[in-house]
Each structure stands twice: as C-alpha cells, then as structure tokens.
Design an enzyme around this catalytic site. Structure first.
Site, PDB file in Angstrom:
ATOM      1  N   ALA A  23       0.805  -1.225   0.000  1.00 25.97           N
ATOM      2  CA  ALA A  23       0.000   0.000   0.000  1.00 25.97           C
ATOM      3  C   ALA A  23       0.837   1.274   0.000  1.00 25.97           C
ATOM      4  CB  ALA A  23      -0.933  -0.017   1.206  1.00 25.97           C
ATOM      5  N   PRO A  32      -4.667   6.137   1.188  1.00 24.29           N
ATOM      6  CA  PRO A  32      -4.044   5.833   2.490  1.00 24.29           C
ATOM      7  C   PRO A  32      -3.644   4.359   2.573  1.00 24.29           C
ATOM      8  CG  PRO A  32      -6.411   6.266   2.758  1.00 24.29           C
ATOM      9  CD  PRO A  32      -6.089   6.516   1.316  1.00 24.29           C
ATOM     10  N   ASP A  33      -2.554   4.086   3.329  1.00 22.67           N
ATOM     11  CA  ASP A  33      -2.211   2.666   3.493  1.00 22.67           C
ATOM     12  C   ASP A  33      -3.008   2.139   4.681  1.00 22.67           C
ATOM     13  OD1 ASP A  33       1.071   3.350   5.036  1.00 22.67           O
ATOM     14  OD2 ASP A  33      -0.967   3.489   5.803  1.00 22.67           O
ATOM     15  N   PHE A  34      -2.600   1.010   5.220  1.00 26.42           N
ATOM     16  CA  PHE A  34      -3.409   0.371   6.264  1.00 26.42           C
ATOM     17  C   PHE A  34      -2.850   0.609   7.658  1.00 26.42           C
ATOM     18  CE2 PHE A  34      -6.206  -1.823   3.452  1.00 26.42           C
ATOM     19  CZ  PHE A  34      -5.457  -2.095   2.311  1.00 26.42           C
ATOM     20  N   ARG A  35      -1.477   0.463   7.786  1.00 21.71           N
ATOM     21  CA  ARG A  35      -0.936   0.368   9.152  1.00 21.71           C
ATOM     22  C   ARG A  35      -0.060   1.550   9.566  1.00 21.71           C
ATOM     23  NH1 ARG A  35      -1.370  -4.361   6.644  1.00 21.71           N
ATOM     24  NH2 ARG A  35      -2.699  -5.935   7.639  1.00 21.71           N
ATOM     25  N   GLN A 102       0.517  -6.293  -3.624  1.00 19.41           N
ATOM     26  CA  GLN A 102      -0.572  -6.633  -2.686  1.00 19.41           C
ATOM     27  C   GLN A 102      -1.736  -5.648  -2.872  1.00 19.41           C
ATOM     28  OE1 GLN A 102       1.230  -7.715   1.462  1.00 19.41           O
ATOM     29  NE2 GLN A 102       2.728  -6.385   0.438  1.00 19.41           N
ATOM     30  N   ASN A 103      -1.522  -4.631  -3.694  1.00 22.34           N
ATOM     31  CA  ASN A 103      -2.525  -3.577  -3.852  1.00 22.34           C
ATOM     32  C   ASN A 103      -3.636  -4.022  -4.797  1.00 22.34           C
ATOM     33  OD1 ASN A 103      -0.848  -2.138  -2.216  1.00 22.34           O
ATOM     34  ND2 ASN A 103      -0.008  -0.846  -3.845  1.00 22.34           N
ATOM     35  N   ASP A 105      -5.613  -1.586  -6.359  1.00 21.01           N
ATOM     36  CA  ASP A 105      -6.066  -0.343  -7.020  1.00 21.01           C
ATOM     37  C   ASP A 105      -5.821  -0.318  -8.522  1.00 21.01           C
ATOM     38  OD1 ASP A 105      -3.265   1.188  -5.303  1.00 21.01           O
ATOM     39  OD2 ASP A 105      -3.255   0.209  -7.243  1.00 21.01           O
ATOM     40  N   HIS A 120      -3.638  -9.890  -4.223  1.00 22.82           N
ATOM     41  CA  HIS A 120      -4.896  -9.719  -3.488  1.00 22.82           C
ATOM     42  C   HIS A 120      -6.042  -9.274  -4.384  1.00 22.82           C
ATOM     43  CE1 HIS A 120      -2.369  -9.149   0.412  1.00 22.82           C
ATOM     44  NE2 HIS A 120      -2.438 -10.398   0.027  1.00 22.82           N
ATOM     45  N   CYS A 128     -20.750 -11.755 -10.270  1.00 18.89           N
ATOM     46  CA  CYS A 128     -21.949 -12.195  -9.548  1.00 18.89           C
ATOM     47  C   CYS A 128     -21.659 -13.514  -8.832  1.00 18.89           C
ATOM     48  CB  CYS A 128     -23.099 -12.406 -10.538  1.00 18.89           C
ATOM     49  SG  CYS A 128     -24.535 -13.179  -9.757  1.00 18.89           S
ATOM     50  N   CYS A 151     -29.371 -11.256 -12.501  1.00 21.77           N
ATOM     51  CA  CYS A 151     -30.019 -12.525 -12.096  1.00 21.77           C
ATOM     52  C   CYS A 151     -30.475 -12.458 -10.651  1.00 21.77           C
ATOM     53  CB  CYS A 151     -29.034 -13.703 -12.275  1.00 21.77           C
ATOM     54  SG  CYS A 151     -27.837 -13.841 -10.936  1.00 21.77           S
ATOM     55  N   THR A 189       5.671  -1.723   1.889  1.00 24.49           N
ATOM     56  CA  THR A 189       4.874  -2.751   2.558  1.00 24.49           C
ATOM     57  C   THR A 189       5.439  -3.013   3.948  1.00 24.49           C
ATOM     58  OG1 THR A 189       4.137  -5.067   2.518  1.00 24.49           O
ATOM     59  CG2 THR A 189       6.191  -4.576   1.351  1.00 24.49           C
TER      60      THR A 189
HETATM   61  N1  APR Z   1       7.042   5.484   0.662  1.00 19.68           N
HETATM   62  C1  APR Z   1       7.582   4.413   1.289  1.00 19.68           C
HETATM   63  N2  APR Z   1       6.922   3.679   2.221  1.00 19.68           N
HETATM   64  C2  APR Z   1       5.669   4.059   2.512  1.00 19.68           C
HETATM   65  C3  APR Z   1       5.029   5.169   1.912  1.00 19.68           C
HETATM   66  C4  APR Z   1       5.781   5.891   0.952  1.00 19.68           C
HETATM   67  N3  APR Z   1       5.262   6.945   0.307  1.00 19.68           N
HETATM   68  N4  APR Z   1       3.767   5.285   2.437  1.00 19.68           N
HETATM   69  C5  APR Z   1       3.630   4.282   3.341  1.00 19.68           C
HETATM   70  N5  APR Z   1       4.763   3.560   3.389  1.00 19.68           N
HETATM   71  C6  APR Z   1       5.039   2.337   4.157  1.00 19.68           C
HETATM   72  C7  APR Z   1       4.562   2.394   5.593  1.00 19.68           C
HETATM   73  O1  APR Z   1       5.642   2.776   6.418  1.00 19.68           O
HETATM   74  C8  APR Z   1       4.142   0.946   5.857  1.00 19.68           C
HETATM   75  O2  APR Z   1       5.186   0.208   6.482  1.00 19.68           O
HETATM   76  O3  APR Z   1       4.284   1.337   3.516  1.00 19.68           O
HETATM   77  C9  APR Z   1       3.907   0.350   4.469  1.00 19.68           C
HETATM   78  C10 APR Z   1       2.451  -0.003   4.220  1.00 19.68           C
HETATM   79  O4  APR Z   1       2.143  -1.069   5.084  1.00 19.68           O
HETATM   80  P1  APR Z   1       0.628  -1.509   5.251  1.00 19.68           P
HETATM   81  O5  APR Z   1      -0.219  -0.317   5.487  1.00 19.68           O
HETATM   82  O6  APR Z   1       0.616  -2.644   6.247  1.00 19.68           O
HETATM   83  O7  APR Z   1       0.214  -2.063   3.807  1.00 19.68           O
HETATM   84  P2  APR Z   1       0.599  -3.462   3.188  1.00 19.68           P
HETATM   85  O8  APR Z   1       1.934  -3.942   3.674  1.00 19.68           O
HETATM   86  O9  APR Z   1       0.408  -3.365   1.733  1.00 19.68           O
HETATM   87  O10 APR Z   1      -0.563  -4.416   3.793  1.00 19.68           O
HETATM   88  C11 APR Z   1      -0.578  -5.747   3.310  1.00 19.68           C
HETATM   89  O11 APR Z   1      -2.659  -6.065   4.476  1.00 19.68           O
HETATM   90  O12 APR Z   1      -4.826  -5.584   5.036  1.00 19.68           O
HETATM   91  C12 APR Z   1      -4.024  -6.269   4.180  1.00 19.68           C
HETATM   92  O13 APR Z   1      -4.740  -6.901   2.072  1.00 19.68           O
HETATM   93  C13 APR Z   1      -4.254  -5.807   2.780  1.00 19.68           C
HETATM   94  O14 APR Z   1      -2.692  -5.872   0.943  1.00 19.68           O
HETATM   95  C14 APR Z   1      -2.866  -5.427   2.288  1.00 19.68           C
HETATM   96  C15 APR Z   1      -1.986  -6.204   3.238  1.00 19.68           C
END
Ligand code: APR
Length: 239
Positions: A23, A32-35, A102-103, A105, A120, A128, A151, A189
């Site tokens: 993300a 936005p990312d997740f964590r 893993q994205n 989008d 993912h 459907c 349907c 990630t």
């Molecule tokens: N440049 C570099 N790193 C970044 C940036 C950026 N611009 N923005 C965010 N990050 C880093 C963050 O520090 C974080 O460690 O990207 C990482 C994103 O981590 P997550 O939010 O956990 O996303 P991801 O690793 O893709 O999650 C994996 O979790 O919920 C599931 O299916 C969902 O595919 C997702 C999977």
C-alpha cells in the site's frame, strides 16, 4: 556511496529485477495505506476494518461491508505516481521481469506495467456470486446498498478478503520470478501479512527494501532505504 546511488548501481548491473510492493506504493497517489499512523486500520469504525474486510462479514453483513468498501477501498480518481512510472521504465528497458503487488487499485497497469501479479486481486474486477457475470468498478461504485446482478445474485469484488485464499497460480508465478531474480526490490509494505510477506524468503539475489518505516525483514536485506518510494525509485531509475 549513498544508498540510492547504491541501488542505482545494482539496477544498472541487473537484468532480472522483480518488484514486490504494498500500500505504501500508492500513498503518494493519495490512497491511504493500512498500518501507518494515519492508515486505514488506525481509524475508528464500528468494527475493526480487518473484520469488515473478511469473507464471513461479507456474507453476513453485505450492506455494512459495501458501505465501508465503497467509502474506503475504491480510490476513484487516484493516478499513478513516480514509483509506478519508474517501474514501467525499468520494464521497458527489459530489466524488470514482474511487478508483484498486494494492492488492489490497478495503478501499476494504469501506469503501463505489463506483467503485474495481483496477489490480493483488483477492485476493477467484480462478479456475480450466483451466475458469475462480470461487472466493472463503475457499477459497484455507483450502486446503492448491495450491488445486485441482473439474475438477482450479489456482486462481489475480485479482491482477496480475510479468511480467503490467494490464487495458487499467481502465488506460484510470484515464487518463480522471485527465485530467479538477480535483484528483488521490496517497497511500501509493512511485510506483516502472509503468505504475501513470505515470498521474500524465495529471494536468491540481492534484496533491497524501500520503506518509510522499519519492517520485520530489514535484517534480511542487503540494502534498506527508509524514505518515500516515489522519490527513491524515481531517483534510482533516473526517471
Ligand atoms: N514510501 C515508502 N513507504 C511508505 C510510503 C511511501 N510513500 N507510504 C507508506 N509507506 C510504508 C509504511 O511505512 C508501511 O510500512 O508502507 C507500508 C504499508 O504497510 P501496510 O499499510 O501494512 O500495507 P501493506 O503492507 O500493503 O498491507 C498488506 O494487508 O490488510 C491487508 O490486504 C491488505 O494488501 C494489504 C496487506
């Protein structure tokens, strides 16, 4: 030699590069990312997002699922950023063999990447659950409450929800590319979700990590660059 110059040198020396991302690759496109602290999983909802984005929740509460999904998971209007474009350049130069993401989008393909493995799934594909008919993102984005097929069946996004398995063919291809790579670049990630994060263990070549924050695999990497991946890859690939 500074770290980005080192990555640039390794890219020059490599011909079988693979990119594995998450993300963080799309945050510079406004998704936005997740964590991260401002990530999706750190915002307050009636249920934890990991609960909402699960198979059993989709079955039991499709209306609640779609309220969250339409609001938070469909990044309408997001455009590829420098990270996506740098990878397209590497692929066009014949250096990059595959993008494994893993994205969901679809921004890598929108940027022009040809060989993209979506671990993912992708929000652009919907089907459907009763008759299998395909629907595009617009139909889901514009639907009210729960999107229904002609349907009468419920339409489901082609994304891997919690409790669901990954496509075994995509996993096998990902293992193949990573185990034959001379340089694996992992970026944006947190490397906390399996089996995706486990793919890094198949790396036999050099391993470079680009991430804003530390990850559990930093100790395993030959190079760790903490920074914004759009800027780092843009510079390392002379975009
Ligand atoms: N440049 C570099 N790193 C970044 C940036 C950026 N611009 N923005 C965010 N990050 C880093 C963050 O520090 C974080 O460690 O990207 C990482 C994103 O981590 P997550 O939010 O956990 O996303 P991801 O690793 O893709 O999650 C994996 O979790 O919920 C599931 O299916 C969902 O595919 C997702 C999977």
């Amino acid at each position: 030699m500074d770290k980005i110059a080192q990555l640039k040198q390794w890219i020059k020396e490599s011909s079988r590069i693979v990119f594995f991302g998450g993300a963080g690759v799309s945050t510079e496109s406004g998704i936005p990312d997740f964590r991260s602290t401002d990530g999706l999983y750190n915002q307050q909802y009636q249920y934890p997002p990991e609960t909402i984005l699960s198979h059993s929740f989709f079955i039991k509460n499709p209306e609640e699922f779609y309220k969250f999904y339409r609001n938070k998971m469909i990044a309408a209007g997001a455009k590829p950023n420098k990270a996506h474009l740098a990878l397209v350049k590497l692929e066009q130069e014949g250096k990059l063999q595959a993008v494994i993401t893993q994205n969901i989008d679809g921004l890598h393909q929108e940027a022009g990447s040809q060989n993209v493995l979506e671990l993912h799934g992708c929000v652009k594909r919907n089907f459907c659950t009763r008759c299998g008919k395909s629907y595009d993102l617009q139909m889901v984005a514009e639907s009210q409450r729960v999107p229904k097929c002609s349907c009468g069946g419920i339409v489901k996004p082609d994304v891997v929800l919690y409790e669901e398995g990954l496509d075994s063919q995509i996993l096998e291809k990902s293992v193949y590319y990573i185990s034959h790579a001379d340089l694996l670049i992992v970026g944006g990630t947190s490397l906390t979700v399996y089996p995706a994060a486990g793919l890094v263990d198949y790396c036999r070549g050099r391993l470079a990590l680009i991430n804003k924050d530390a990850t559990p695999l930093d100790g395993q990497a030959d190079l760790v660059i903490n920074g914004k991946i759009g800027e780092v890859l843009g510079e390392a690939c002379s975009l």
